[in-house]
Scaffold this active site. Structure first.
Site, short mmCIF file in Angstrom:
data_model
loop_
_atom_site.label_atom_id
_atom_site.label_comp_id
_atom_site.label_asym_id
_atom_site.label_seq_id
_atom_site.Cartn_x
_atom_site.Cartn_y
_atom_site.Cartn_z
N ARG A 195 -25.72 -1.39 7.11
CA ARG A 195 -25.51 -2.80 6.82
C ARG A 195 -25.92 -3.69 7.99
O ARG A 195 -26.02 -4.91 7.84
CB ARG A 195 -24.04 -3.04 6.47
CG ARG A 195 -23.50 -2.06 5.45
CD ARG A 195 -22.05 -2.28 5.13
NE ARG A 195 -21.90 -3.37 4.17
CZ ARG A 195 -20.75 -3.68 3.58
NH1 ARG A 195 -19.67 -2.99 3.86
NH2 ARG A 195 -20.68 -4.66 2.71
N GLU A 211 -19.85 -5.02 10.21
CA GLU A 211 -20.78 -4.21 10.98
C GLU A 211 -21.88 -5.04 11.64
O GLU A 211 -22.29 -4.75 12.78
CB GLU A 211 -21.41 -3.14 10.08
CG GLU A 211 -20.43 -2.08 9.60
CD GLU A 211 -19.63 -2.49 8.38
OE1 GLU A 211 -18.76 -1.72 7.95
OE2 GLU A 211 -19.90 -3.59 7.83
N LYS A 246 0.84 -1.19 0.00
CA LYS A 246 0.00 0.00 0.00
C LYS A 246 0.88 1.25 0.00
O LYS A 246 1.81 1.36 0.79
CB LYS A 246 -0.91 -0.01 1.23
CG LYS A 246 -2.15 0.83 1.10
CD LYS A 246 -3.12 0.54 2.24
CE LYS A 246 -4.41 1.33 2.07
NZ LYS A 246 -5.35 1.04 3.17
#
Length: 635
Positions: free
Chosen positions: A403, A375, A288
């Site tokens: 969600r 979640e 990354k």
């Protein structure tokens, strides 16, 4: 890397098909130019820098191997899609990235024919790609379908649901796992540890030789067994590396592959494309922030950044120092309250810094849990804690809490468990756009029995609201806007607020302005402007959406014939709907002129918060103009 060079090769790419015709050495040059272009624009506009830098070579390899016009390439979340945008005809408009009216920060279908699926939330790519693969086969088409998913997104349950069904159906599908060992917050869980395992290359090579020799020694079928084991140079390794997990899902596993070696990536993508008897997963290792030292050093900070100097990577401070953010005030207050109450626990879903819970994590590591991008699990996990006498705080962005709706209803509210939902990014969030605006939470929470909902107007009130929410004997949610507070003084220690009671902040005789949350201070600013014109407005901060301040609302309906309701959320089913329902049922309506300002029945685009509030009419000038118009009509 040199952030000052030009992009002569990139500027010639107007069609992604051109990428396939480039020589390998030109692809390496193009990778450098892509990074320069991305760093230049994101340093000015803000955006998701480190994820996009990490997949530059992967993007080039994908477009070199597949036909972007015919094959379906689906990016999970879309944090890493900038290079793809640049190579699919959007280089000329890339300077408008995340600006009002410009390119979105995520793939979306209406922006480009190469954006085959709109994204912005994680863990959806495999399910969407499988649906496309089924449609392709039903329509007797031949193109490839690919899902590019990060290891962070793979912690989400929907990703595993997609893997499970894909393996069961056996459709031709390619999943590219971009494994950079970090999502927004550091990855958590057994899966992350499993994916991140590394083995001695010498050990792997020796074991591979030994097993191949054994297989060849098997009479009659030995050579066939060895050929299968060697296929793609990966099969045996999969028994000792993450491949065994995906093989269990009936995926053909290839990898891990160096995600910054374009030649190797192309070869392995071709290998994946050649598999015709079921789904295949290509495991790609990337870094990354690759190619930009500051982002490589601190990929979490550079995951999503604002304005910064491309030469140094240091943030460019605003010309006028901003007050502390709502999120930081929340984090500090949570720690303050947790020192007094050992029952308080904190839970977040891969958003430690984003929700301001990093300070709590540092102070009380044994009382903090980052569940990853899960979640639904976070909410039920909190319910389990609450059922045993603890006071869990679930800190999740509004748009992501959507969600977990069923878990809020069934696991928390039905059992009336004392879970506190601290809903960050409530309201208009700015440049991340429609996928991230938290404009639905008031509507989707207020109708759930047992739920309470409190909405602070500023950072000082936030502290009192948090203490009050934690003191509730059942579930309570608190909205937290994105960005800097309004700069009010933080007074004293947090104290309890009376439930179902608002506050008159300014008296007036002509118009009643009833507002909640981030609309309260713009309402006060509008009344100052109107007062100079001789118009005196009352400003009432309801504070509570549930329970509503019913007696005060009843009195206001009796006192005023002109009433303006304000909310930074969807109007359908939101705060103003709740007030009108109460007034109607209580018999308070008798011909008053009532207007509602909020979010219309639409998805709001991206832009700065200031621009978007102007666009939807929730800034002080528009509020004042609305009051003038109402008074003209009632004159």
């Amino acid at each position: 890397m040199d952030t000052q060079g030009g992009t002569p090769l990139l500027d010639t790419i107007v069609d992604p098909a051109q990428v396939a015709g480039l020589k390998d050495e030109d692809l390496v040059k193009l990778a450098a130019e892509l990074r320069r272009r991305i760093i230049d624009v994101v340093s000015r506009n803000g955006g998701h820098l480190a994820p996009s830098l990490g997949v530059v070579e992967l993007t080039l390899a994908l477009l070199s191997t597949f036909d972007a016009a015919q094959d379906r390439i689906i990016w999970d979340v879309g944090h890493q899609s900038y290079a793809y945008k640049l190579l699919t005809g959007r280089n000329a408009s890339f300077d408008s990235l995340r600006k009002l009216g410009g390119l979105a920060g995520f793939p979306r279908r209406k922006e480009s024919p190469y954006d085959h699926f709109g994204v912005g939330h994680s863990s959806t790519s495999i399910s969407a790609a499988l649906g496309m693969a089924v449609a392709r086969d039903y329509l007797q088409q031949k193109h490839h379908v690919l899902a590019v998913i990060g290891d962070g997104s793979l912690t989400g349950g929907e990703a595993f649901e997609g893997l499970n069904l894909a393996g069961h159906m056996g459709r031709r599908l390619i999943v590219v796992l971009n494994d950079n060992e970090i999502s927004i917050s550091p990855n958590v869980g057994a899966l992350s540890c499993f994916l991140s395992r590394t083995l001695s290359r010498r050990w792997v090579r020796q074991m591979r030789k030994d097993v191949l020799a054994f297989l060849r020694s098997v009479p009659l079928v030995g050579h066939k067994l060895a050929t299968y084991a060697m296929r793609g140079e990966w099969s045996f390794k999969s028994f000792f590396t993450p491949g065994m997990l995906f093989e269990a899902f009936r995926f053909t596993y290839i990898g891990p592959v160096d995600g910054h070696d374009i030649v190797s990536l192309k070869r392995h993508l071709q290998m994946a494309a050649a598999v015709e008897d079921g789904p295949v997963l290509l495991h790609v290792r990337t870094r990354k922030g690759k190619g930009y030292a500051p982002a490589e050093k601190d990929p979490t900070h550079f995951h999503g950044v604002g304005h910064f100097s491309p030469e140094t990577g240091k943030a460019v401070p605003p010309s006028v120092p901003a007050p502390p953010s709502y999120t930081s005030i929340f984090g500090k207050t949570l720690v303050e309250l947790a020192k007094e109450d050992s029952r308080i626990m904190a839970i977040t879903a891969a958003m430690i810094e984003g929700t301001g819970t990093q300070l709590f994590q540092q102070q009380f590591p044994e009382r903090f849990t980052d569940v990853g991008i899960c979640e639904q699990h976070a909410v039920t996990f909190a319910a389990g804690m609450a059922s045993q006498g603890l006071r869990p705080v679930v800190a999740i962005y509004s748009t992501f809490l959507q969600r977990a709706y069923d878990q809020i209803v069934h696991d928390v509210c039905l059992q009336r468990l004392p879970v506190t939902f601290c809903i960050d990014r409530a309201g208009l969030v700015g440049e991340d756009g429609a996928t991230h605006h938290g404009v639905f939470d008031m509507a989707y929470l207020r109708h759930i029995p047992a739920m309470r909902l409190v909405i602070p107007r500023d950072e000082n009130m936030l502290r009192h609201c948090l203490k009050t929410a934690l003191a509730c004997d059942g579930p309570c949610a608190m909205r937290i806007p994105r960005g800097a507070g309004v700069g009010v003084e933080l007074t004293g220690t947090p104290h309890l607020l009376p439930q179902g009671q608002g506050e008159i902040l300014r008296e007036g005789r002509d118009v009643a302005i009833i507002a909640v949350g981030s609309c309260v201070h713009p309402a006060l600013a509008a009344t100052e402007e109107l007062a100079g014109e001789g118009v005196e407005c009352l400003v009432f901060d309801a504070i509570w959406l549930k329970p509503l301040p019913e007696e005060q609302l009843r009195e206001l309906a009796q006192r005023f014939s002109t009433i303006l309701l304000l909310e930074e959320g969807i109007r359908a089913g939101g705060f103003s709907s709740a007030v009108l329902e109460f007034w109607n049922d209580a018999g308070c309506l008798h011909g008053q002129h009532i207007r509602r300002l909020g979010i219309d029945d639409t998805f709001v685009e991206h832009g700065t918060q200031k621009q978007l509030r102007q666009l939807v009419g929730l800034d002080a000038p528009h509020i004042a103009a609305t009051v003038r118009e109402m008074l003209r009509k009632t004159a």
